[in-house]
Design an enzyme around this catalytic site. Structure first.
Site, short mmCIF file in Angstrom:
data_model
loop_
_atom_site.label_atom_id
_atom_site.label_comp_id
_atom_site.label_asym_id
_atom_site.label_seq_id
_atom_site.Cartn_x
_atom_site.Cartn_y
_atom_site.Cartn_z
N SER A 140 -10.19 3.69 -2.11
CA SER A 140 -9.54 4.79 -2.83
C SER A 140 -10.57 5.89 -3.09
CB SER A 140 -9.01 4.30 -4.18
OG SER A 140 -8.61 5.40 -4.98
N TYR A 153 -11.26 0.01 -12.01
CA TYR A 153 -10.54 0.20 -10.74
C TYR A 153 -11.43 0.94 -9.75
CZ TYR A 153 -7.08 1.89 -7.39
OH TYR A 153 -6.41 2.17 -6.22
N ALA A 155 -14.65 1.16 -9.67
CA ALA A 155 -15.79 0.33 -9.25
C ALA A 155 -15.35 -0.66 -8.17
CB ALA A 155 -16.37 -0.40 -10.46
N LYS A 157 -13.07 -0.15 -6.02
CA LYS A 157 -12.81 0.60 -4.78
C LYS A 157 -14.11 1.10 -4.16
CE LYS A 157 -8.50 -0.21 -4.58
NZ LYS A 157 -7.96 -0.99 -3.45
N ALA A 187 2.60 8.11 -3.74
CA ALA A 187 3.79 7.68 -4.49
C ALA A 187 4.20 6.26 -4.12
CB ALA A 187 4.93 8.65 -4.25
N THR A 188 3.72 5.29 -4.88
CA THR A 188 4.10 3.88 -4.70
C THR A 188 4.33 3.27 -6.08
OG1 THR A 188 1.89 2.94 -4.90
CG2 THR A 188 2.53 3.71 -2.70
P1 NAP Z 1 2.03 -1.25 -4.60
O1 NAP Z 1 3.28 -0.69 -4.01
O2 NAP Z 1 2.00 -1.69 -6.02
O3 NAP Z 1 1.57 -2.46 -3.64
C1 NAP Z 1 0.66 -3.43 -4.03
C2 NAP Z 1 0.87 -4.66 -3.15
O4 NAP Z 1 -0.09 -5.65 -3.52
C3 NAP Z 1 2.25 -5.24 -3.31
O5 NAP Z 1 2.72 -5.69 -2.06
C4 NAP Z 1 2.02 -6.44 -4.22
O6 NAP Z 1 2.99 -7.42 -3.92
C5 NAP Z 1 0.61 -6.86 -3.79
N1 NAP Z 1 -0.05 -7.62 -4.83
C6 NAP Z 1 -0.28 -7.23 -6.13
N2 NAP Z 1 -0.89 -8.22 -6.80
C7 NAP Z 1 -1.03 -9.25 -5.92
C8 NAP Z 1 -1.56 -10.56 -6.02
N3 NAP Z 1 -2.07 -11.04 -7.18
N4 NAP Z 1 -1.56 -11.35 -4.91
C9 NAP Z 1 -1.04 -10.89 -3.74
N5 NAP Z 1 -0.52 -9.68 -3.60
C10 NAP Z 1 -0.51 -8.86 -4.67
O7 NAP Z 1 0.82 -0.22 -4.46
P2 NAP Z 1 0.15 0.54 -3.23
O8 NAP Z 1 -0.15 1.90 -3.71
O9 NAP Z 1 0.91 0.34 -1.98
O10 NAP Z 1 -1.24 -0.25 -3.15
C11 NAP Z 1 -1.81 -0.73 -1.95
C12 NAP Z 1 -3.30 -0.49 -1.96
O11 NAP Z 1 -3.54 0.92 -1.96
C13 NAP Z 1 -4.04 -1.03 -3.21
O12 NAP Z 1 -5.24 -1.65 -2.80
C14 NAP Z 1 -4.33 0.23 -4.00
O13 NAP Z 1 -5.46 0.10 -4.83
C15 NAP Z 1 -4.56 1.23 -2.88
N6 NAP Z 1 -4.44 2.65 -3.29
C16 NAP Z 1 -3.27 3.14 -3.76
C17 NAP Z 1 -3.20 4.47 -4.17
C18 NAP Z 1 -1.94 5.07 -4.72
O14 NAP Z 1 -2.01 6.16 -5.32
N7 NAP Z 1 -0.79 4.44 -4.51
C19 NAP Z 1 -4.34 5.31 -4.09
C20 NAP Z 1 -5.52 4.76 -3.59
C21 NAP Z 1 -5.56 3.43 -3.18
P3 NAP Z 1 3.55 -8.58 -4.91
O15 NAP Z 1 3.85 -7.96 -6.23
O16 NAP Z 1 4.76 -9.07 -4.16
O17 NAP Z 1 2.48 -9.61 -4.96
#
Ligand code: NAP
Length: 262
Positions: A140, A153, A155, A157, A187-188
């Protein structure tokens, strides 16, 4: 025709991971989907099997739990059809550092770093022996910006970005490609899950735009991909500034400013 490698995606039940699943299925890769919510992954898999005809396995696992993580490691170690790992599962943590609970911090570190490095290591060992394979680690931009105030968070990343750069240094000569993707606000569900304000979701990058851009970087074999950054030369200057310090790190004497006045 040679069969494309299968792709193991963590955090594949929603957001960025589910979008990677869609894109790799459309490229003709079989998939192994990992997350906690098996029913949600089944629904995604049913749609993708119908649309694309690829084979999709579901591996429900909580990656903060050692036994679950071990099952995913075993699959990565033993299934030689898997040639791409997407280390995407992750979470955020809201609140001020001095008010966050130790248990929440430990869970976040387990998911965002321990699981990532263990899975990366297992994949790298097999891929290096085979002389091919790819690992995508989702980091990130927050890992570059302590000023955002998301200290733990960010740290985790920063760890993922460093891990990816170090892995590239060690593994590229062995035929293994490693990419770190640094999204900014996308947007997630991550925002809602962390209890953050979701009123600005509509101003964030759409998840399909983020993943499609990251895949352009993947196809170009970039080490670091920052989809929203307009000027790629800024990243290069940042790396050059870091590398310019390297000769200074080799000094056996403390710098003049630290020597006690005699
Ligand atoms: P998200 O929609 O919340 O997806 C997170 C995924 O991780 C879900 O599939 C969730 O599935 C899974 N997960 C969460 N806890 C888990 C656990 N204990 N064991 C196994 N799986 C787990 O968010 P996202 O934005 O797509 O995030 C994906 C990655 O992108 C993350 O590493 C996040 O830090 C990174 N990121 C996101 C953003 C942003 O703005 N969205 C920005 C920078 C980086 P379950 O709940 O089914 O386990």
């Amino acid at each position: 025709m040679t069969k494309l490698p299968s792709v193991l995606i963590t955090g594949a039940s929603s957001g960025i991971g589910a979008t990677y699943a869609d894109r790799f299925a459309r490229r003709g890769h079989d998939l192994v989907l990992v997350a906690r919510d098996g029913a949600r992954m089944e629904a995604l898999a049913a749609r993708l099997r119908q649309d694309t005809g690829v084979a999709i396995d579901i591996l429900p696992a909580d990656l903060t739990q050692r036994e679950d993580l071990a099952r995913v490691e075993a699959r990565l170690r033993e299934d030689e059809t898997i040639g791409i790992l997407i280390n995407n599962a992750g979470a955020a943590l809201s609140g001020a550092f001095d008010e966050q609970s130790l248990d929440d911090i430990e869970r976040l570190v387990a998911l965002n770093t321990t699981a990532v490095v263990r899975l990366a290591n297992v994949a790298a060992s097999r891929f290096a022996k085979a002389g091919s394979g790819a690992i995508i680690n989702i980091a990130s931009v927050v890992g570059l910006v302590p000023e955002f105030g998301q200290t733990v968070y960010g740290a985790t990343k920063a760890f993922v970005t460093f891990l990816s750069q170090g892995m590239t240094h060690e593994l590229a000569p062995k035929g293994v490609y490693v990419q770190a993707v640094l999204p900014a606000a996308t947007a997630t569900e991550i925002w809602q899950r962390a209890g953050a304000d979701t009123s600005t979701l509509h101003t964030m990058m759409r998840v399909d735009e983020l993943v499609d851009a990251a895949l352009v970087g993947f196809d170009r074999r970039e080490t670091i991909t920052i989809p929203p950054l307009p000027d790629a030369a800024q990243w290069d200057s940042y790396q050059a500034a870091r590398q310019a310090m390297l000769p200074g790190f080799a000094n056996a004497r403390a710098a003049e400013r630290y020597r006690a006045a005699s």
